[in-house]
Design a protein around this motif. Structure first.
Motif, PDB file in Angstrom:
ATOM      1  N   ALA A 101      11.907  -0.924 -12.363  1.00 16.64           N
ATOM      2  CA  ALA A 101      11.488  -2.076 -11.551  1.00 16.64           C
ATOM      3  C   ALA A 101      10.323  -1.686 -10.646  1.00 16.64           C
ATOM      4  CB  ALA A 101      12.656  -2.593 -10.719  1.00 16.64           C
ATOM      5  N   GLY A 102      10.355  -0.465 -10.122  1.00 16.83           N
ATOM      6  CA  GLY A 102       9.274   0.021  -9.271  1.00 16.83           C
ATOM      7  C   GLY A 102       7.967   0.145 -10.030  1.00 16.83           C
ATOM      8  N   GLU A 103       8.044   0.639 -11.258  1.00 15.84           N
ATOM      9  CA  GLU A 103       6.835   0.758 -12.081  1.00 15.84           C
ATOM     10  C   GLU A 103       6.221  -0.616 -12.349  1.00 15.84           C
ATOM     11  OE1 GLU A 103       7.666   3.046 -15.596  1.00 15.84           O
ATOM     12  OE2 GLU A 103       8.454   4.720 -14.419  1.00 15.84           O
ATOM     13  N   LEU A 104       7.065  -1.583 -12.653  1.00 18.31           N
ATOM     14  CA  LEU A 104       6.575  -2.944 -12.886  1.00 18.31           C
ATOM     15  C   LEU A 104       5.997  -3.541 -11.610  1.00 18.31           C
ATOM     16  CD1 LEU A 104       6.283  -5.402 -14.761  1.00 18.31           C
ATOM     17  CD2 LEU A 104       8.602  -6.051 -14.078  1.00 18.31           C
ATOM     18  N   PHE A 105       6.691  -3.344 -10.499  1.00 15.54           N
ATOM     19  CA  PHE A 105       6.241  -3.924  -9.241  1.00 15.54           C
ATOM     20  C   PHE A 105       4.912  -3.321  -8.793  1.00 15.54           C
ATOM     21  CE2 PHE A 105       6.351  -5.194  -4.812  1.00 15.54           C
ATOM     22  CZ  PHE A 105       6.815  -6.490  -4.915  1.00 15.54           C
ATOM     23  N   VAL A 106       4.702  -2.027  -9.053  1.00 11.58           N
ATOM     24  CA  VAL A 106       3.437  -1.381  -8.683  1.00 11.58           C
ATOM     25  C   VAL A 106       2.270  -2.037  -9.421  1.00 11.58           C
ATOM     26  CG1 VAL A 106       2.096   0.752  -8.951  1.00 11.58           C
ATOM     27  CG2 VAL A 106       4.341   0.817  -7.900  1.00 11.58           C
ATOM     28  N   GLU A 107       2.470  -2.404 -10.668  1.00  7.75           N
ATOM     29  CA  GLU A 107       1.410  -3.091 -11.415  1.00  7.75           C
ATOM     30  C   GLU A 107       1.003  -4.382 -10.699  1.00  7.75           C
ATOM     31  OE1 GLU A 107       2.346  -3.742 -15.542  1.00  7.75           O
ATOM     32  OE2 GLU A 107       3.270  -1.761 -15.707  1.00  7.75           O
ATOM     33  N   TYR A 108       1.994  -5.142 -10.270  1.00 12.99           N
ATOM     34  CA  TYR A 108       1.704  -6.389  -9.546  1.00 12.99           C
ATOM     35  C   TYR A 108       1.090  -6.099  -8.178  1.00 12.99           C
ATOM     36  CZ  TYR A 108       3.983  -9.248 -13.041  1.00 12.99           C
ATOM     37  OH  TYR A 108       4.300  -9.878 -14.213  1.00 12.99           O
TER      38      TYR A 108
ATOM     39  N   ARG B 236      -0.831  -3.650  -7.375  1.00 16.63           N
ATOM     40  CA  ARG B 236      -2.250  -3.310  -7.581  1.00 16.63           C
ATOM     41  C   ARG B 236      -3.072  -4.571  -7.839  1.00 16.63           C
ATOM     42  NH1 ARG B 236      -0.441   1.694 -10.886  1.00 16.63           N
ATOM     43  NH2 ARG B 236      -0.719   3.335  -9.349  1.00 16.63           N
ATOM     44  N   ARG B 237      -2.528  -5.490  -8.602  1.00 16.74           N
ATOM     45  CA  ARG B 237      -3.235  -6.755  -8.852  1.00 16.74           C
ATOM     46  C   ARG B 237      -3.420  -7.532  -7.563  1.00 16.74           C
ATOM     47  NH1 ARG B 237      -0.286  -9.521 -13.938  1.00 16.74           N
ATOM     48  NH2 ARG B 237       0.018  -7.624 -15.118  1.00 16.74           N
ATOM     49  N   ILE B 238      -2.370  -7.571  -6.745  1.00 15.45           N
ATOM     50  CA  ILE B 238      -2.451  -8.286  -5.475  1.00 15.45           C
ATOM     51  C   ILE B 238      -3.522  -7.666  -4.591  1.00 15.45           C
ATOM     52  CG2 ILE B 238      -1.205  -8.744  -3.310  1.00 15.45           C
ATOM     53  CD1 ILE B 238       1.364  -8.982  -5.116  1.00 15.45           C
ATOM     54  N   GLU B 239      -3.547  -6.343  -4.501  1.00 16.14           N
ATOM     55  CA  GLU B 239      -4.569  -5.651  -3.716  1.00 16.14           C
ATOM     56  C   GLU B 239      -5.969  -5.975  -4.243  1.00 16.14           C
ATOM     57  OE1 GLU B 239      -4.474  -2.985  -1.082  1.00 16.14           O
ATOM     58  OE2 GLU B 239      -2.713  -4.210  -0.697  1.00 16.14           O
TER      59      GLU B 239
ATOM     60  N   LEU C 141      -6.939  -8.650  -5.988  1.00 17.74           N
ATOM     61  CA  LEU C 141      -7.256 -10.053  -5.704  1.00 17.74           C
ATOM     62  C   LEU C 141      -7.611 -10.249  -4.242  1.00 17.74           C
ATOM     63  CD1 LEU C 141      -4.584 -11.940  -7.824  1.00 17.74           C
ATOM     64  CD2 LEU C 141      -7.076 -12.007  -8.117  1.00 17.74           C
ATOM     65  N   GLU C 142      -6.910  -9.557  -3.372  1.00 17.77           N
ATOM     66  CA  GLU C 142      -7.208  -9.660  -1.947  1.00 17.77           C
ATOM     67  C   GLU C 142      -8.630  -9.169  -1.664  1.00 17.77           C
ATOM     68  OE1 GLU C 142      -5.176  -8.451   2.253  1.00 17.77           O
ATOM     69  OE2 GLU C 142      -5.011  -7.031   0.615  1.00 17.77           O
ATOM     70  N   GLU C 143      -8.993  -8.038  -2.241  1.00 17.37           N
ATOM     71  CA  GLU C 143     -10.333  -7.491  -2.051  1.00 17.37           C
ATOM     72  C   GLU C 143     -11.390  -8.433  -2.629  1.00 17.37           C
ATOM     73  OE1 GLU C 143     -13.358  -5.220  -0.755  1.00 17.37           O
ATOM     74  OE2 GLU C 143     -11.248  -4.941  -0.249  1.00 17.37           O
ATOM     75  N   GLU C 144     -11.130  -8.965  -3.805  1.00 16.34           N
ATOM     76  CA  GLU C 144     -12.063  -9.910  -4.423  1.00 16.34           C
ATOM     77  C   GLU C 144     -12.244 -11.146  -3.548  1.00 16.34           C
ATOM     78  OE1 GLU C 144     -12.259 -12.799  -8.327  1.00 16.34           O
ATOM     79  OE2 GLU C 144     -11.105 -10.942  -8.477  1.00 16.34           O
ATOM     80  N   ALA C 145     -11.153 -11.661  -3.007  1.00 20.17           N
ATOM     81  CA  ALA C 145     -11.228 -12.843  -2.142  1.00 20.17           C
ATOM     82  C   ALA C 145     -12.070 -12.557  -0.906  1.00 20.17           C
ATOM     83  CB  ALA C 145      -9.824 -13.290  -1.740  1.00 20.17           C
ATOM     84  N   LEU C 146     -11.877 -11.392  -0.298  1.00 22.26           N
ATOM     85  CA  LEU C 146     -12.658 -11.045   0.887  1.00 22.26           C
ATOM     86  C   LEU C 146     -14.142 -10.943   0.571  1.00 22.26           C
ATOM     87  CD1 LEU C 146     -10.313  -8.389   2.536  1.00 22.26           C
ATOM     88  CD2 LEU C 146     -10.782 -10.711   3.337  1.00 22.26           C
ATOM     89  N   VAL C 147     -14.472 -10.310  -0.535  1.00 24.18           N
ATOM     90  CA  VAL C 147     -15.880 -10.175  -0.926  1.00 24.18           C
ATOM     91  C   VAL C 147     -16.503 -11.546  -1.160  1.00 24.18           C
ATOM     92  CG1 VAL C 147     -17.421  -9.384  -2.781  1.00 24.18           C
ATOM     93  CG2 VAL C 147     -15.667  -7.853  -1.867  1.00 24.18           C
ATOM     94  N   ARG C 148     -15.787 -12.396  -1.880  1.00 23.44           N
ATOM     95  CA  ARG C 148     -16.328 -13.727  -2.194  1.00 23.44           C
ATOM     96  C   ARG C 148     -16.507 -14.576  -0.942  1.00 23.44           C
ATOM     97  NH1 ARG C 148     -15.273 -15.740  -7.470  1.00 23.44           N
ATOM     98  NH2 ARG C 148     -16.754 -17.337  -6.860  1.00 23.44           N
TER      99      ARG C 148
ATOM    100  N   ARG D 178       0.828  -1.213   0.000  1.00 21.90           N
ATOM    101  CA  ARG D 178       0.000   0.000   0.000  1.00 21.90           C
ATOM    102  C   ARG D 178       0.858   1.257   0.000  1.00 21.90           C
ATOM    103  NH1 ARG D 178      -4.691  -2.190   4.020  1.00 21.90           N
ATOM    104  NH2 ARG D 178      -5.805  -3.349   2.420  1.00 21.90           N
ATOM    105  N   SER D 179       1.979   1.204   0.700  1.00 23.03           N
ATOM    106  CA  SER D 179       2.880   2.358   0.720  1.00 23.03           C
ATOM    107  C   SER D 179       3.433   2.629  -0.665  1.00 23.03           C
ATOM    108  CB  SER D 179       4.025   2.126   1.707  1.00 23.03           C
ATOM    109  OG  SER D 179       3.537   2.047   3.025  1.00 23.03           O
ATOM    110  N   LEU D 180       3.877   1.582  -1.341  1.00 23.66           N
ATOM    111  CA  LEU D 180       4.426   1.749  -2.683  1.00 23.66           C
ATOM    112  C   LEU D 180       3.359   2.259  -3.652  1.00 23.66           C
ATOM    113  CD1 LEU D 180       6.882   1.454  -4.539  1.00 23.66           C
ATOM    114  CD2 LEU D 180       6.091  -0.873  -5.022  1.00 23.66           C
ATOM    115  N   ILE D 181       2.172   1.703  -3.586  1.00 25.75           N
ATOM    116  CA  ILE D 181       1.079   2.151  -4.455  1.00 25.75           C
ATOM    117  C   ILE D 181       0.764   3.621  -4.193  1.00 25.75           C
ATOM    118  CG2 ILE D 181      -1.387   1.903  -4.951  1.00 25.75           C
ATOM    119  CD1 ILE D 181      -0.979  -1.155  -4.409  1.00 25.75           C
ATOM    120  N   ALA D 182       0.692   4.002  -2.928  1.00 28.78           N
ATOM    121  CA  ALA D 182       0.377   5.390  -2.584  1.00 28.78           C
ATOM    122  C   ALA D 182       1.460   6.348  -3.081  1.00 28.78           C
ATOM    123  CB  ALA D 182       0.190   5.531  -1.072  1.00 28.78           C
TER     124      ALA D 182
END
Length: 105
Positions: free
Chosen positions: A60-67, A69-72, A74-81, A7-11
């Motif tokens: 590398a940071g730009e690439l890692f941020v993409e992942y 965001r995907r992880i975040e 997926l985590e939200e989707e898993a919680l909702v489901r 979350r820190s990196l995304i922010a």
């Protein structure tokens, strides 16, 4: 890798600064810097570079941020489901339509 680090990196990527990220996350700038620093040490790659008084994502940071965001997401989707399993009247409703079905009717 922790949620706080991601979350820190995304922010930082969205606000363009450590201070902006800290304000968004309601933590100190030192906490954001520490989270990203520990993430960089953990993965062994620099994600941010200092530019004047600010920071910029490395390639590398730009690439890692993409992942991150995907992880975040997926985590939200898993919680909702998972939460919807405990609530038979809740959950996600998906509706789809295809134009050719209407033509047949």
């Amino acid at each position: 890798m922790t949620r706080t680090q991601l979350r820190s990196l995304i922010a930082v990527s969205e606000t363009g600064s450590v201070v902006g990220a800290a304000q968004r996350l309601f933590v100190s700038a030192a906490a954001v810097s520490a989270a990203i620093g520990s993430l960089e040490r953990e993965i062994g790659v620099r994600l941010l570079e200092r530019v004047g008084r600010g920071v910029r994502l490395t390639p590398a940071g730009e690439l890692f941020v993409e992942y991150a965001r995907r992880i975040e997401g997926l985590e939200e989707e898993a919680l909702v489901r998972v939460r919807s399993l405990g609530d038979p009247e809740g959950g996600v409703l998906r509706i789809g339509a295809v134009a050719t079905v209407g033509e047949e009717l």
